[in-house]
Design a protein around this motif. Structure first.
Motif, mmCIF file in Angstrom:
data_model
loop_
_atom_site.group_PDB
_atom_site.id
_atom_site.type_symbol
_atom_site.label_atom_id
_atom_site.label_comp_id
_atom_site.label_asym_id
_atom_site.label_seq_id
_atom_site.Cartn_x
_atom_site.Cartn_y
_atom_site.Cartn_z
ATOM 1 N N PHE A 100 0.806 -1.218 0.000
ATOM 2 C CA PHE A 100 0.000 0.000 0.000
ATOM 3 C C PHE A 100 0.846 1.278 0.000
ATOM 4 C CE2 PHE A 100 0.155 -1.492 4.451
ATOM 5 C CZ PHE A 100 0.802 -0.418 5.049
ATOM 6 N N VAL A 101 2.180 1.152 -0.074
ATOM 7 C CA VAL A 101 3.048 2.321 -0.249
ATOM 8 C C VAL A 101 3.132 2.620 -1.739
ATOM 9 C CG1 VAL A 101 5.394 3.225 -0.009
ATOM 10 C CG2 VAL A 101 4.374 1.864 1.835
ATOM 11 N N HIS A 102 2.841 3.852 -2.117
ATOM 12 C CA HIS A 102 2.805 4.249 -3.523
ATOM 13 C C HIS A 102 3.923 5.253 -3.799
ATOM 14 C CE1 HIS A 102 -1.807 3.334 -3.379
ATOM 15 N NE2 HIS A 102 -1.054 2.230 -3.308
ATOM 16 N N SER A 113 3.977 22.688 -11.309
ATOM 17 C CA SER A 113 3.538 22.354 -12.662
ATOM 18 C C SER A 113 2.313 21.442 -12.633
ATOM 19 C CB SER A 113 4.670 21.671 -13.434
ATOM 20 O OG SER A 113 5.800 22.509 -13.524
ATOM 21 N N GLY A 114 2.215 20.649 -11.578
ATOM 22 C CA GLY A 114 1.107 19.721 -11.461
ATOM 23 C C GLY A 114 1.310 18.479 -12.307
ATOM 24 N N TYR A 115 0.713 17.388 -11.888
ATOM 25 C CA TYR A 115 0.793 16.145 -12.651
ATOM 26 C C TYR A 115 -0.403 15.261 -12.325
ATOM 27 C CZ TYR A 115 2.541 13.945 -8.332
ATOM 28 O OH TYR A 115 2.673 13.474 -7.051
ATOM 29 N N ASP A 116 -0.630 14.291 -13.196
ATOM 30 C CA ASP A 116 -1.729 13.333 -13.024
ATOM 31 C C ASP A 116 -1.140 11.939 -12.852
ATOM 32 O OD1 ASP A 116 -4.137 12.031 -12.932
ATOM 33 O OD2 ASP A 116 -4.591 12.271 -15.064
ATOM 34 N N ARG A 117 -1.463 11.281 -11.730
ATOM 35 C CA ARG A 117 -1.049 9.905 -11.503
ATOM 36 C C ARG A 117 -2.114 9.233 -10.647
ATOM 37 N NH1 ARG A 117 2.858 6.683 -8.550
ATOM 38 N NH2 ARG A 117 2.216 7.745 -6.641
ATOM 39 N N GLN A 118 -2.600 8.108 -11.088
ATOM 40 C CA GLN A 118 -3.592 7.336 -10.345
ATOM 41 C C GLN A 118 -3.045 5.919 -10.170
ATOM 42 O OE1 GLN A 118 -7.448 7.810 -12.440
ATOM 43 N NE2 GLN A 118 -6.441 9.509 -13.499
ATOM 44 N N TRP A 119 -2.676 5.588 -8.957
ATOM 45 C CA TRP A 119 -2.040 4.292 -8.694
ATOM 46 C C TRP A 119 -3.039 3.151 -8.888
ATOM 47 C CZ3 TRP A 119 3.057 3.221 -7.221
ATOM 48 C CH2 TRP A 119 3.303 1.872 -6.906
ATOM 49 N N VAL A 120 -2.576 2.097 -9.571
ATOM 50 C CA VAL A 120 -3.362 0.866 -9.715
ATOM 51 C C VAL A 120 -2.433 -0.316 -9.458
ATOM 52 C CG1 VAL A 120 -5.152 1.703 -11.278
ATOM 53 C CG2 VAL A 120 -2.959 0.945 -12.210
ATOM 54 N N SER A 121 -3.000 -1.386 -8.919
ATOM 55 C CA SER A 121 -2.196 -2.586 -8.687
ATOM 56 C C SER A 121 -1.943 -3.286 -10.013
ATOM 57 C CB SER A 121 -2.911 -3.529 -7.723
ATOM 58 O OG SER A 121 -4.052 -4.091 -8.346
ATOM 59 N N LEU A 122 -0.999 -4.208 -10.019
ATOM 60 C CA LEU A 122 -0.680 -4.936 -11.252
ATOM 61 C C LEU A 122 -1.883 -5.743 -11.738
ATOM 62 C CD1 LEU A 122 1.853 -5.195 -13.042
ATOM 63 C CD2 LEU A 122 2.339 -7.351 -11.890
ATOM 64 N N ASP A 123 -2.705 -6.221 -10.808
ATOM 65 C CA ASP A 123 -3.892 -6.993 -11.182
ATOM 66 C C ASP A 123 -4.955 -6.137 -11.862
ATOM 67 O OD1 ASP A 123 -2.851 -9.354 -10.178
ATOM 68 O OD2 ASP A 123 -3.640 -8.996 -8.167
ATOM 69 N N GLU A 124 -4.865 -4.818 -11.713
ATOM 70 C CA GLU A 124 -5.833 -3.906 -12.321
ATOM 71 C C GLU A 124 -5.353 -3.379 -13.671
ATOM 72 O OE1 GLU A 124 -7.944 -1.332 -9.041
ATOM 73 O OE2 GLU A 124 -5.823 -1.568 -8.495
ATOM 74 N N ILE A 167 0.346 4.190 -15.692
ATOM 75 C CA ILE A 167 -0.429 3.642 -16.800
ATOM 76 C C ILE A 167 -1.909 3.996 -16.705
ATOM 77 C CG2 ILE A 167 -0.756 1.427 -15.620
ATOM 78 C CD1 ILE A 167 -0.451 2.196 -19.432
ATOM 79 N N GLU A 168 -2.474 4.145 -15.508
ATOM 80 C CA GLU A 168 -3.893 4.485 -15.403
ATOM 81 C C GLU A 168 -4.154 5.893 -15.944
ATOM 82 O OE1 GLU A 168 -7.943 4.037 -14.691
ATOM 83 O OE2 GLU A 168 -6.333 2.545 -14.734
ATOM 84 N N ALA A 169 -3.333 6.852 -15.511
ATOM 85 C CA ALA A 169 -3.484 8.226 -16.013
ATOM 86 C C ALA A 169 -3.243 8.273 -17.514
ATOM 87 C CB ALA A 169 -2.519 9.164 -15.290
ATOM 88 N N ALA A 170 -2.279 7.478 -18.006
ATOM 89 C CA ALA A 170 -1.966 7.453 -19.436
ATOM 90 C C ALA A 170 -3.133 6.893 -20.236
ATOM 91 C CB ALA A 170 -0.711 6.622 -19.678
ATOM 92 N N ALA A 171 -3.712 5.785 -19.764
ATOM 93 C CA ALA A 171 -4.833 5.173 -20.478
ATOM 94 C C ALA A 171 -6.035 6.114 -20.515
ATOM 95 C CB ALA A 171 -5.214 3.854 -19.806
ATOM 96 N N GLN A 172 -6.294 6.766 -19.386
ATOM 97 C CA GLN A 172 -7.422 7.696 -19.332
ATOM 98 C C GLN A 172 -7.181 8.912 -20.219
ATOM 99 O OE1 GLN A 172 -10.270 7.231 -17.868
ATOM 100 N NE2 GLN A 172 -9.965 5.689 -16.278
ATOM 101 N N HIS A 173 -5.958 9.435 -20.183
ATOM 102 C CA HIS A 173 -5.642 10.659 -20.922
ATOM 103 C C HIS A 173 -5.630 10.425 -22.434
ATOM 104 C CE1 HIS A 173 -3.704 14.539 -21.777
ATOM 105 N NE2 HIS A 173 -2.890 13.887 -22.598
#
Length: 253
Positions: free
Chosen positions: A60-62, A76-87, A189-195
């Motif tokens: 649970f450490v990100h 500058s700001g950034y977008d990152r949404q942590w997901v587990s490998l199973d997601e 990868i979550e932020a990348a897929a969404q963006h």
């Protein structure tokens, strides 16, 4: 009374100076003191990442990357949404692995075979391709800086071996996919897929996964949503390899 205090202060200062001289603080040549300071800084740079790697074992450490910290500090700001490998879609994991580090499951953080090849090519004056493994890229993103530098590369090697010893292959891949840059201010990868594709990382298609993998070497100039002909060609190769990636991803299953 103030004069008495001044005399006492001078006596104390003399005692402190004598003690420091006896310990070598003031009598050591300046280069010795500089070396001592450099050694302490080096120990700090070595042991701090090792301690952090031990912390990063915890699921649970990100962790965040140095680029993400830079964006935060400079507002500058950034977008990152942590997901587990199973997601994350398995085809994305396979695509990144075959594209970035086909021997990920078999090496101990460093692909010495590829590194020897690159060194040999450089010695002969040939243009070389990077020999960074996913583990090396992970520790670089976590602890070091971007740009070509022999100093940085030398620091990557022991950190990569330490990361491979401390962390599981699954955890290294999970961290890498959540801190890799996929565009200006786009991390993970979550932020990348969404963006880029308007969908979650778990729902990426084989072609989208291949395009995202083809973006990694140059995420500032490459756009997976608007690929050039060169990117499309690379993506077709990655997609074909990802379909046959079974033996290469056994350490992640």
């Amino acid at each position: 009374m103030p004069k008495a205090w001044g005399k006492r202060a001078r006596r104390v200062a003399k005692v402190v100076i004598r003690e420091r001289r006896g310990r070598g603080y003031l009598t050591d040549p300046i280069h010795t003191r500089l070396l001592r300071g450099f050694g302490r800084a080096l120990l700090f740079l070595v042991f701090t990442p090792l301690l952090l790697l031990l912390v990063y074992i915890v699921p649970f450490v990100h962790p965040v990357s140095t680029l993400m910290l830079t964006d935060a500090v400079t507002f500058s700001g950034y977008d990152r949404q942590w997901v587990s490998l199973d997601e994350i879609s398995p085809v994305l994991v396979n695509s990144v692995l075959v594209s970035e580090d086909g021997r990920f499951c078999s090496h101990a953080g460093i692909d010495w075979r590829q590194l020897d090849l690159v060194i040999g090519q450089a010695a002969e004056g040939e243009r070389t391709r990077g020999a960074s493994t996913i583990t090396m890229q992970t520790v670089k993103n976590l602890f070091l800086w971007n740009g070509r530098s022999y100093v940085r590369k030398m620091l990557e090697l022991p950190l990569a071996m330490a990361a491979d010893t401390i962390l599981s292959k699954r955890r290294v891949m999970e961290i890498y996919l959540n801190i890799a840059q996929w565009g200006p201010g786009i991390y993970g990868i979550e932020a990348a897929a969404q963006h880029h594709f308007g969908r979650s990382a778990s729902r990426l298609t084989a072609r989208q996964a291949a395009l995202l993998a083809a973006t990694l070497p140059n995420p500032i100039l490459r756009n997976p949503a608007k690929p050039s002909r060169g990117m499309q060609r690379i993506a077709r190769i990655v997609e074909a390899r990802a379909r046959r990636a079974g033996p290469y991803v056994r350490c992640l299953q």
